[in-house]
Design an enzyme around this catalytic site. Structure first.
Site, PDB file in Angstrom:
ATOM      1  N   THR A  81      -1.284   4.356   3.359  1.00  0.00           N
ATOM      2  CA  THR A  81      -2.010   5.062   2.285  1.00  0.00           C
ATOM      3  C   THR A  81      -2.078   6.574   2.542  1.00  0.00           C
ATOM      4  OG1 THR A  81      -3.280   3.046   1.935  1.00  0.00           O
ATOM      5  CG2 THR A  81      -4.088   5.037   0.859  1.00  0.00           C
TER       6      THR A  81
ATOM      7  N   SER B 235       0.818  -1.219   0.000  1.00  0.00           N
ATOM      8  CA  SER B 235       0.000   0.000   0.000  1.00  0.00           C
ATOM      9  C   SER B 235       0.847   1.262   0.000  1.00  0.00           C
ATOM     10  CB  SER B 235      -0.935   0.010   1.215  1.00  0.00           C
ATOM     11  OG  SER B 235      -1.859  -1.042   1.089  1.00  0.00           O
TER      12      SER B 235
ATOM     13  N   ASP C  22      -5.331   0.582  -4.508  1.00  0.00           N
ATOM     14  CA  ASP C  22      -3.879   0.488  -4.649  1.00  0.00           C
ATOM     15  C   ASP C  22      -3.462  -0.883  -5.186  1.00  0.00           C
ATOM     16  OD1 ASP C  22      -4.820  -0.669  -2.310  1.00  0.00           O
ATOM     17  OD2 ASP C  22      -3.343   0.267  -0.990  1.00  0.00           O
TER      18      ASP C  22
HETATM   19 MG    MG Z   1      -4.317   1.641   3.250  1.00  0.00          MG
HETATM   20 ZN    ZN Z   2      -2.605  -4.989   2.741  1.00  0.00          ZN
END
Ligand code: MG
Ligand code: ZN
Length: 380
Positions: A155, A102, A317
């Site tokens: 993220t 991520s 992602d």
């Molecule tokens: Mg994330």
């Molecule tokens: Zn993950």
């Protein structure tokens, strides 16, 4: 319910400890939804203009086609996501692996370059690169982030921090004070005020003019120009364990707040825990998080349909779990699934878009293209 220290095997050779509580269920392979919601077709408002003033970028972590379809079946065939007029696919590979994590996945969106797994806002040689959020801020555009994980997690971190490793939570938290982000809502308070260096970043944010709040109730009353909402010490609980409507309500709050700026806004909203449902090979966890994320998408579409100058893009992602749907019922909202892995997979993930310039996200694109299109249409 007990707390688990859940060891999350993300990719070969990379072990990451994640301390979050996951729903304990007798049957993780089947979910029967009981809480259906009606979906309004806001996106039937056709947008004919080309000017993009605002971007709402929604990332479903670990959300591949099956995760989306599990939500669609779970809500008896209806999702806000389904009303979005354009769709395409994003290639998710990182610079050093077919299967991204991520951090590299979000950094591809935030700096427009493929980088190594674990990288936070740095290129493949560990050089810090200015992120889209930082560029927007420098151009007078309001910026914000909403997530259901720690705001220091990979993220959201990748949009504001520059660190060689996603594991550097305290360093990532300190980077939040280097950018004039207008609003952030998530968990991770411990990285701000229980630090090895003794700094209390939450107090520093307050000194810097932020309304600092720790509950949804306080958030809804917050009137300051800048808002830091840290609603959990680490991760927020899963939807199935009482998170409530934190994500759609925070998204609505953020949109309302940021849209006061005539120069526009950039808002990143993450459905963080769809990924964790995949790691746990847990169908109810995935479906419930997907539906929660979809209601945040509904808030974005509602605003964009009225506004006419807001581009809404929804993607992931990467996919998590090698999830597939092996049974279920559209009439009753039952979903049954199976998994090929407890890690991420390398498959392409869908991209959905609505608003001015939405057609540009069609076909097969690189994850990095999303950055370049955003940068161009915002004139950064
Ligand atoms: Mg994330
Ligand atoms: Zn993950």
């Amino acid at each position: 319910m007990k707390n688990f220290i859940f060891l999350c095997l993300l990719i070969p050779g990379s072990l990451l400890a994640q301390d979050y509580t996951k729903p304990e269920l007798a049957d993780k392979t089947r979910y029967e939804n009981k809480t259906f919601y009606r979906v309004k077709d806001y996106a039937k408002n056709e947008i004919t203009g080309k000017k993009v003033k605002n971007i709402i970028f929604l990332i479903g972590d670990g959300t591949g086609t099956s995760q989306i379809y599990s939500g669609l079946v779970g809500n008896k065939g209806n999702l806000y996501l389904k009303t979005m007029p354009y769709s395409g696919f994003s290639k998710t590979n990182s610079s050093d692996n077919l299967i991204t994590d991520s951090a590299a996945g979000a950094t591809a969106f935030s700096i427009g370059e493929k980088t190594y797994n674990g990288a936070i806002g740095v290129d493949k040689d560990k050089n810090p690169k200015k992120t889209l959020l930082e560029m927007a801020d420098e151009n007078g555009i309001s910026t914000g982030m909403v997530a259901t994980c720690a705001i220091t997690h990979a993220t959201p971190a990748s949009f504001i921090a520059h660190q060689p490793s996603r594991k550097m939570g305290e360093e990532i938290a300190a980077d939040f004070l280097d950018t004039d982000i207008d609003l952030f809502i998530g968990g991770g308070k411990n990285h701000f005020n229980k630090r090895k260096d003794g700094r209390n970043l939450f107090a520093e944010l307050h000194t810097n003019g932020y309304d600092t709040v720790t509950s949804m109730g306080a958030l809804k009353k917050a009137k300051g120009a800048k808002i830091a909402a840290l609603l959990a010490e680490e991760q927020l609980p899963p939807y199935l364990m009482g998170r409530g409507d934190m994500l759609p309500e925070s998204s609505k709050f953020a949109i309302n707040k940021l849209s006061k700026n005539d120069k526009g806004f950039f808002l990143m909203i993450e459905g963080s825990q769809i990924d964790w449902g995949g790691h746990d090979n847990n169908v109810p966890y995935i479906v419930s998080e997907m539906l929660d994320f979809d209601r945040a998408i509904g808030e974005a579409l509602k605003f964009a349909a009225k506004d006419g100058e807001t581009l809404v893009v929804v993607t992931a992602d990467h996919e998590t779990g090698g999830f597939s749907i092996n049974g279920g019922d559209l009439a009753t909202g039952v979903v049954e699934g199976k998994f090929t892995t407890g890690s991420h997979t390398g498959v392409m993930v869908p991209v959905f878009s609505y608003g001015p310039q939405a057609e540009r996200f069609s076909g097969i694109i690189e994850n990095t293209d999303i950055f370049h299109i955003f940068k161009e249409v915002l004139g950064l």
